[in-house]
Design a protein around this motif. Sequence first.
Motif, short mmCIF file in Angstrom:
data_model
loop_
_atom_site.label_atom_id
_atom_site.label_comp_id
_atom_site.label_asym_id
_atom_site.label_seq_id
_atom_site.Cartn_x
_atom_site.Cartn_y
_atom_site.Cartn_z
N ARG A 122 0.83 -1.21 0.00
CA ARG A 122 0.00 0.00 0.00
C ARG A 122 0.86 1.25 0.00
O ARG A 122 0.57 2.23 -0.69
CB ARG A 122 -0.92 0.03 1.22
CG ARG A 122 -2.23 -0.65 0.99
CD ARG A 122 -3.12 -0.58 2.21
NE ARG A 122 -3.46 0.77 2.61
CZ ARG A 122 -4.05 1.05 3.76
NH1 ARG A 122 -4.37 0.09 4.60
NH2 ARG A 122 -4.35 2.28 4.07
N MET A 123 1.95 1.24 0.78
CA MET A 123 2.83 2.40 0.84
C MET A 123 3.52 2.60 -0.51
O MET A 123 3.65 3.74 -0.98
CB MET A 123 3.86 2.25 1.95
CG MET A 123 4.76 3.44 2.03
SD MET A 123 5.25 4.10 3.61
CE MET A 123 4.05 3.79 4.78
N ALA A 124 3.95 1.52 -1.15
CA ALA A 124 4.60 1.64 -2.45
C ALA A 124 3.63 2.18 -3.51
O ALA A 124 3.99 3.06 -4.30
CB ALA A 124 5.16 0.29 -2.88
N LEU A 125 2.41 1.66 -3.51
CA LEU A 125 1.43 2.12 -4.50
C LEU A 125 1.05 3.58 -4.26
O LEU A 125 0.98 4.37 -5.21
CB LEU A 125 0.19 1.23 -4.47
CG LEU A 125 0.37 -0.17 -5.03
CD1 LEU A 125 -0.87 -1.01 -4.76
CD2 LEU A 125 0.68 -0.12 -6.51
N SER A 126 0.82 3.95 -3.01
CA SER A 126 0.48 5.35 -2.72
C SER A 126 1.66 6.26 -3.02
O SER A 126 1.48 7.37 -3.53
CB SER A 126 0.07 5.50 -1.26
OG SER A 126 -1.16 4.86 -1.03
N GLY A 127 2.88 5.80 -2.72
CA GLY A 127 4.06 6.59 -3.01
C GLY A 127 4.30 6.78 -4.50
O GLY A 127 4.85 7.79 -4.93
N PHE A 128 3.89 5.80 -5.29
CA PHE A 128 4.03 5.91 -6.74
C PHE A 128 2.92 6.79 -7.34
O PHE A 128 3.18 7.65 -8.18
CB PHE A 128 3.98 4.52 -7.38
CG PHE A 128 4.01 4.54 -8.88
CD1 PHE A 128 5.18 4.78 -9.57
CD2 PHE A 128 2.84 4.32 -9.61
CE1 PHE A 128 5.20 4.80 -10.96
CE2 PHE A 128 2.85 4.34 -10.99
CZ PHE A 128 4.03 4.58 -11.67
N PHE A 129 1.67 6.57 -6.90
CA PHE A 129 0.54 7.25 -7.53
C PHE A 129 0.32 8.67 -7.03
O PHE A 129 -0.28 9.48 -7.73
CB PHE A 129 -0.74 6.43 -7.39
CG PHE A 129 -0.78 5.27 -8.33
CD1 PHE A 129 -0.92 5.48 -9.69
CD2 PHE A 129 -0.66 3.97 -7.87
CE1 PHE A 129 -0.94 4.43 -10.58
CE2 PHE A 129 -0.68 2.90 -8.76
CZ PHE A 129 -0.82 3.13 -10.11
N PHE A 130 0.79 9.01 -5.82
CA PHE A 130 0.61 10.39 -5.35
C PHE A 130 1.29 11.39 -6.27
O PHE A 130 0.65 12.32 -6.77
CB PHE A 130 1.10 10.54 -3.90
CG PHE A 130 1.20 11.98 -3.48
CD1 PHE A 130 0.06 12.76 -3.39
CD2 PHE A 130 2.42 12.55 -3.20
CE1 PHE A 130 0.14 14.10 -3.02
CE2 PHE A 130 2.52 13.88 -2.83
CZ PHE A 130 1.37 14.64 -2.73
N PRO A 131 2.60 11.25 -6.56
CA PRO A 131 3.20 12.24 -7.47
C PRO A 131 2.66 12.14 -8.90
O PRO A 131 2.56 13.16 -9.59
CB PRO A 131 4.70 11.93 -7.42
CG PRO A 131 4.83 10.59 -6.83
CD PRO A 131 3.60 10.33 -6.03
N ALA A 189 1.01 15.40 -10.52
CA ALA A 189 1.54 15.96 -11.78
C ALA A 189 0.46 15.98 -12.86
O ALA A 189 0.36 16.96 -13.62
CB ALA A 189 2.74 15.15 -12.24
N ALA A 190 -0.36 14.93 -12.92
CA ALA A 190 -1.44 14.90 -13.91
C ALA A 190 -2.45 16.01 -13.64
O ALA A 190 -2.94 16.67 -14.57
CB ALA A 190 -2.14 13.54 -13.90
N SER A 191 -2.77 16.23 -12.37
CA SER A 191 -3.70 17.30 -12.02
C SER A 191 -3.14 18.66 -12.43
O SER A 191 -3.86 19.49 -13.00
CB SER A 191 -3.98 17.27 -10.51
OG SER A 191 -4.88 18.30 -10.16
N GLY A 227 -9.74 17.88 -11.64
CA GLY A 227 -10.32 17.69 -10.30
C GLY A 227 -10.27 16.24 -9.85
O GLY A 227 -9.97 15.96 -8.68
N ILE A 228 -10.57 15.33 -10.75
CA ILE A 228 -10.53 13.90 -10.41
C ILE A 228 -9.11 13.49 -10.04
O ILE A 228 -8.89 12.79 -9.05
CB ILE A 228 -11.10 13.06 -11.57
CG1 ILE A 228 -12.60 13.28 -11.69
CG2 ILE A 228 -10.78 11.58 -11.37
CD1 ILE A 228 -13.22 12.71 -12.95
N CYS A 229 -8.13 13.93 -10.84
CA CYS A 229 -6.73 13.61 -10.52
C CYS A 229 -6.32 14.24 -9.19
O CYS A 229 -5.57 13.64 -8.42
CB CYS A 229 -5.81 14.08 -11.64
SG CYS A 229 -5.92 13.07 -13.13
N GLY A 230 -6.80 15.44 -8.92
CA GLY A 230 -6.50 16.09 -7.64
C GLY A 230 -7.07 15.33 -6.46
O GLY A 230 -6.40 15.17 -5.43
N VAL A 231 -8.30 14.84 -6.61
CA VAL A 231 -8.91 14.04 -5.53
C VAL A 231 -8.14 12.74 -5.33
O VAL A 231 -7.88 12.32 -4.19
CB VAL A 231 -10.41 13.77 -5.84
CG1 VAL A 231 -10.98 12.71 -4.93
CG2 VAL A 231 -11.21 15.06 -5.74
#
Length: 110
Positions: free
Chosen positions: A34-43, A47-49, A75-79
Amino acid sequence: MKRADHVNGTSGSGHRRARSGTEPVVARSALGLRMALSGFFFPLFAAASAGFGVWASGSTPEDHPSDDSLWWVCGICGVLALVAAVDLVVLARRRKREKALPRPYASDVR
C-alpha cells in the motif's frame, strides 16, 4: 486475568478487534505494498492534475477536449492525489504505532 485485546498485541485502546477464532495470530496486511502504491501514484496524480489544470487554463470551450472536461479530469486527478497522500499519512502513523507495540507470536496466544 488477561483481556482479549491484550492477547492479540493491542494496548487496550481498542484499535484492533479481539480475535474471533480461526484467523492467524501473526497475520499482517500488505502495508508495504500500500505504501509503495500510494508513493508511486501520489506524485503521478499530482503531476497529472497540474498538467490538466495548465491545459484547461489555456483551452476554450470550442477546443476538443473542452475546457470543462479538462477541469473535470484535473479535479478527479486532484482528488486521487489527495486520497494517496492521506493514505501515506495513515500508513506512516500506523507503522510508527505498530513499531512501538510488542509483536505477538503464536506461542504467546492460546
